[in-house]
Design a protein around this motif. Structure first.
Motif, short mmCIF file in Angstrom:
data_model
loop_
_atom_site.label_atom_id
_atom_site.label_comp_id
_atom_site.label_asym_id
_atom_site.label_seq_id
_atom_site.Cartn_x
_atom_site.Cartn_y
_atom_site.Cartn_z
N THR A 430 46.70 -71.04 -75.34
CA THR A 430 45.24 -71.26 -75.46
C THR A 430 44.43 -70.31 -74.59
O THR A 430 43.52 -70.71 -73.88
N ILE A 431 44.81 -69.04 -74.61
CA ILE A 431 44.00 -68.01 -73.94
C ILE A 431 42.95 -67.54 -74.93
O ILE A 431 43.28 -67.13 -76.05
N ALA A 432 41.71 -67.56 -74.54
CA ALA A 432 40.61 -67.21 -75.45
C ALA A 432 40.78 -65.80 -76.01
O ALA A 432 41.03 -64.85 -75.25
N GLY A 433 40.66 -65.67 -77.32
CA GLY A 433 40.70 -64.37 -77.97
C GLY A 433 42.08 -63.82 -78.22
O GLY A 433 42.20 -62.73 -78.78
N ARG A 455 37.64 -57.66 -75.47
CA ARG A 455 38.52 -58.68 -74.89
C ARG A 455 39.86 -58.06 -74.51
O ARG A 455 40.43 -58.41 -73.47
N GLU A 456 40.37 -57.16 -75.33
CA GLU A 456 41.62 -56.46 -75.01
C GLU A 456 41.51 -55.73 -73.69
O GLU A 456 42.39 -55.85 -72.82
N CYS A 457 40.43 -55.00 -73.50
CA CYS A 457 40.22 -54.25 -72.27
C CYS A 457 40.15 -55.20 -71.07
O CYS A 457 40.74 -54.93 -70.02
N GLU A 458 39.47 -56.32 -71.24
CA GLU A 458 39.34 -57.28 -70.15
C GLU A 458 40.70 -57.86 -69.76
O GLU A 458 41.02 -57.97 -68.57
N LEU A 459 41.51 -58.22 -70.74
CA LEU A 459 42.82 -58.81 -70.48
C LEU A 459 43.74 -57.82 -69.78
O LEU A 459 44.47 -58.17 -68.84
N VAL A 460 43.73 -56.56 -70.23
CA VAL A 460 44.58 -55.54 -69.62
C VAL A 460 44.16 -55.29 -68.18
O VAL A 460 45.01 -55.16 -67.28
N GLU A 461 42.87 -55.20 -67.94
CA GLU A 461 42.39 -54.95 -66.58
C GLU A 461 42.72 -56.12 -65.65
O GLU A 461 43.12 -55.91 -64.50
N LYS A 462 42.57 -57.34 -66.12
CA LYS A 462 42.92 -58.50 -65.29
C LYS A 462 44.41 -58.54 -64.99
O LYS A 462 44.82 -58.88 -63.87
N ALA A 463 45.24 -58.18 -65.98
CA ALA A 463 46.69 -58.14 -65.75
C ALA A 463 47.03 -57.11 -64.68
O ALA A 463 47.84 -57.37 -63.77
N ALA A 464 46.40 -55.94 -64.75
CA ALA A 464 46.66 -54.90 -63.75
C ALA A 464 46.26 -55.35 -62.35
O ALA A 464 46.89 -54.96 -61.36
N SER A 465 45.24 -56.19 -62.26
CA SER A 465 44.78 -56.65 -60.94
C SER A 465 45.80 -57.53 -60.24
O SER A 465 45.74 -57.69 -59.02
N VAL A 466 46.74 -58.12 -61.01
CA VAL A 466 47.80 -58.93 -60.40
C VAL A 466 49.16 -58.24 -60.56
O VAL A 466 50.21 -58.87 -60.56
N ASP A 467 49.11 -56.91 -60.75
CA ASP A 467 50.31 -56.07 -60.78
C ASP A 467 51.21 -56.38 -61.98
O ASP A 467 52.44 -56.33 -61.89
N VAL A 468 50.59 -56.69 -63.11
CA VAL A 468 51.33 -56.88 -64.36
C VAL A 468 50.90 -55.79 -65.33
O VAL A 468 49.70 -55.56 -65.53
N ASN A 508 53.05 -66.59 -65.14
CA ASN A 508 52.25 -67.54 -64.36
C ASN A 508 50.99 -66.86 -63.81
O ASN A 508 49.90 -67.44 -63.80
N LYS A 509 51.15 -65.62 -63.35
CA LYS A 509 49.99 -64.86 -62.86
C LYS A 509 48.98 -64.65 -63.99
O LYS A 509 47.77 -64.81 -63.80
N LEU A 510 49.50 -64.26 -65.17
CA LEU A 510 48.60 -64.01 -66.29
C LEU A 510 47.86 -65.28 -66.70
O LEU A 510 46.65 -65.24 -67.00
N GLY A 511 48.58 -66.40 -66.73
CA GLY A 511 47.93 -67.65 -67.10
C GLY A 511 46.76 -67.98 -66.18
O GLY A 511 45.69 -68.43 -66.64
N ARG A 512 46.94 -67.74 -64.89
CA ARG A 512 45.87 -68.04 -63.93
C ARG A 512 44.71 -67.06 -64.06
O ARG A 512 43.55 -67.46 -64.13
#
Length: 516
Positions: A430-433, A455-468, A508-512
């Motif tokens: 249930t991750i939006a988008g 939304r793709e750009c946002e998800l990728v950038e957030k993942a990179a911020s937690v080293d994923v 788990n990092k991505l979910g948060r």
């Protein structure tokens, strides 16, 4: 043969099996041959596995495995309550001209190859020639993004589970080679590569992929990318059209752009490259495809589409470069037969690599070529690098001959399956988008759809911020042939690079972070 009901329309007479070799593989190959050459027509009802096993004098499991492989490749289909039938292939194979699995010994008479097997006449692309044909701009527009360096992390694409590689075994074999090397091997070698290694590769491809090739058809390369580059240098003249899967492998597009090609992005649907679009390209000389596991969408090319692609190559006198970059990884049944195993007319050049079953830094790959092209490719490679590094080839040959390679492939396949299952089981819901995860029957990565490019750009950038590490699907499209922005968004995730615990931690990092 006896023991089959008289009403059965299929006759197994003439199928001879060697009891000293794999019976299910032989039976699969014999049935596939008869379907392709028309001896067993579309719509023919095949015997029940128990009946055919009794008639052939083999175990029922051998027949079931052969049927399963034919079904996976689209040659046959099961009808609930009504048995097993040969699939309808008549549109792809016309009755007047059936495909054959016989090995071609040369190119068709009168074929224009735009390639000379004499070294002085090999095509060389000068800088002025590139600029004159506008290829310089195409190279700039197709800037090659280098693969990420450093230790693997979730979810790096294109990296196998090389933490499981038997480095101790490799070190012993390497030490044995250098302890007392044959002085002859330390001289200049064959530009096509080590003869023993080429023979072992051919034997492996015959047994595991159904390719009837010989050592003489193989040229060793410094990884798959050099193999693709050689194809671009020798098969493409400036201005020639080249069809590239879109989205697809941008490094391949770059290699053809450097050679001066006019790139045509051809869309990919649920069956593979769109053959209708390909047929509409009048100037197209070559098609680059990844049929076993399309990069990056993960689609496995259907049998009908494979046959249509081969028919296009024969009709247009074009070439097919088949990149089988992770074909060893199939999670139900044996790996699918490649296009090269179906090729009658010497139109397919098969690109293989050890990087996806060993480790990327090995830089060891190979080409399986139509016989008439081997000398030209060898000579061109001699101009560039003279020959491959000797010890790596010798050690890999011994690694294969001693059985380590086959055991390692089985280990890697089990590991990739386990890591895939971990990703599927722990994926944040249930991750939006973000769309649902696809089924993953092959390969080392998967692609999940995203609603919009933003939304793709946002998800990728957030993942990179937690080293994923996640690749955006939008980066795989050719610059000049992209669909509307919101139709090209997605996330591409490799699942083999790190162990299961690291996958769970990253998810788990991505979910948060994605729910923030």
């Amino acid at each position: 043969m006896t023991g089959l009901p008289l009403s059965l329309p299929f006759n197994p007479a003439g199928i001879q099996l060697d009891r000293r070799q794999g019976l299910s593989r032989q039976l699969y190959q014999a049935l596939r041959l008869r379907i392709l050459d028309g001896r067993v027509a579309s719509g023919t009802r095949l015997p029940a596995s128990r009946d055919l096993a009794a008639a052939m004098g083999v175990s029922r499991n051998s027949v079931i495995r052969a049927y399963d492989q034919l079904c996976a490749e689209g040659f046959i289909e099961g009808r609930v309550g009504d048995g097993t039938y040969v699939a309808q292939l008549s549109q792809a194979i016309s009755p007047a001209k059936k495909l054959s699995t016989k090995v071609s010994t040369g190119l068709p008479t009168g074929l224009c190859t735009a390639l000379s097997t004499k070294l002085p006449d090999l095509p060389v692309i000068s800088s002025s020639k590139v600029i004159h044909n506008g290829a310089l701009e195409r190279v700039k527009n197709n800037h090659l993004a280098m693969p990420p360096s450093g230790p693997p992390r979730a979810f790096r694409v294109g990296v196998p589970a090389f933490d499981l590689f038997p480095f101790e075994v490799w070190a012993k074999l390497n030490k044995a080679f250098w302890r007392k090397p044959d002085l002859q091997t330390l001289c200049y070698g064959d530009p096509a590569g080590d003869e023993r290694l080429r023979g072992l590769i051919a034997a492996y491809l015959r047994s595991s992929r159904g390719m009837q090739c010989s050592a003489e058809q193989i040229v060793i390369t410094s990884g798959a990318q050099q193999g693709i580059s050689l194809c671009a240098q020798l098969l493409v003249e400036p201005g020639d059209g080249v069809a590239i899967e879109n989205p697809g492998y941008r490094a391949a597009a770059h290699a053809f752009a450097v050679a001066g090609a006019t790139l045509h992005g051809v869309s990919v649907d649920s069956e593979g490259i769109n053959s209708a679009e390909l047929n509409g390209l009048k100037d197209c000389r070559l098609a680059y495809v990844t049929p076993s596991h399309q990069y990056p969408t993960g689609v496995v090319m259907s049998l009908a589409r494979r046959l249509e692609l081969l028919a296009w190559a024969e009709r247009s006198q074009g070439w097919i470069v088949e990149d089988d970059y992770d074909g060893e990884y199939r999670y139900s049944g044996a790996p699918l037969a490649p296009l090269a195993a179906l090729d009658q007319h010497a139109r397919v050049l098969y690109v293989g690599t050890f990087g996806k079953v060993a480790f990327p830094a090995l830089r060891l790959g190979y080409l399986v070529l139509p016989p008439a092209l081997v000398d030209a490719f060898s000579q061109r490679r001699a101009v560039d690098v003279r020959h491959s590094e000797i010890s790596t080839q010798a050690v890999m040959a011994e690694f294969i001959a001693a059985g380590h390679f086959q055991r390692h492939i089985r280990r890697m396949r089990r590991a990739a399956l386990s890591r895939r299952n971990t990703l599927l089981a722990h994926w944040p819901q249930t991750i939006a988008g973000v769309g649902s995860l696809p089924s993953v029957a092959a390969g080392l990565h998967l692609t999940v759809a995203v609603d919009t490019r933003a939304r793709e750009c946002e998800l990728v950038e957030k993942a990179a911020s937690v080293d994923v590490e996640i690749n955006p699907l939008s980066s795989y499209w050719l610059p000049d042939s992209q669909p509307p922005e919101d139709q090209r968004a997605g996330l591409v995730l490799g699942f083999a690079a790190v162990p299961e615990a690291a996958i769970v931690e990253a998810l788990n990092k991505l979910g948060r972070i994605w729910r923030t």
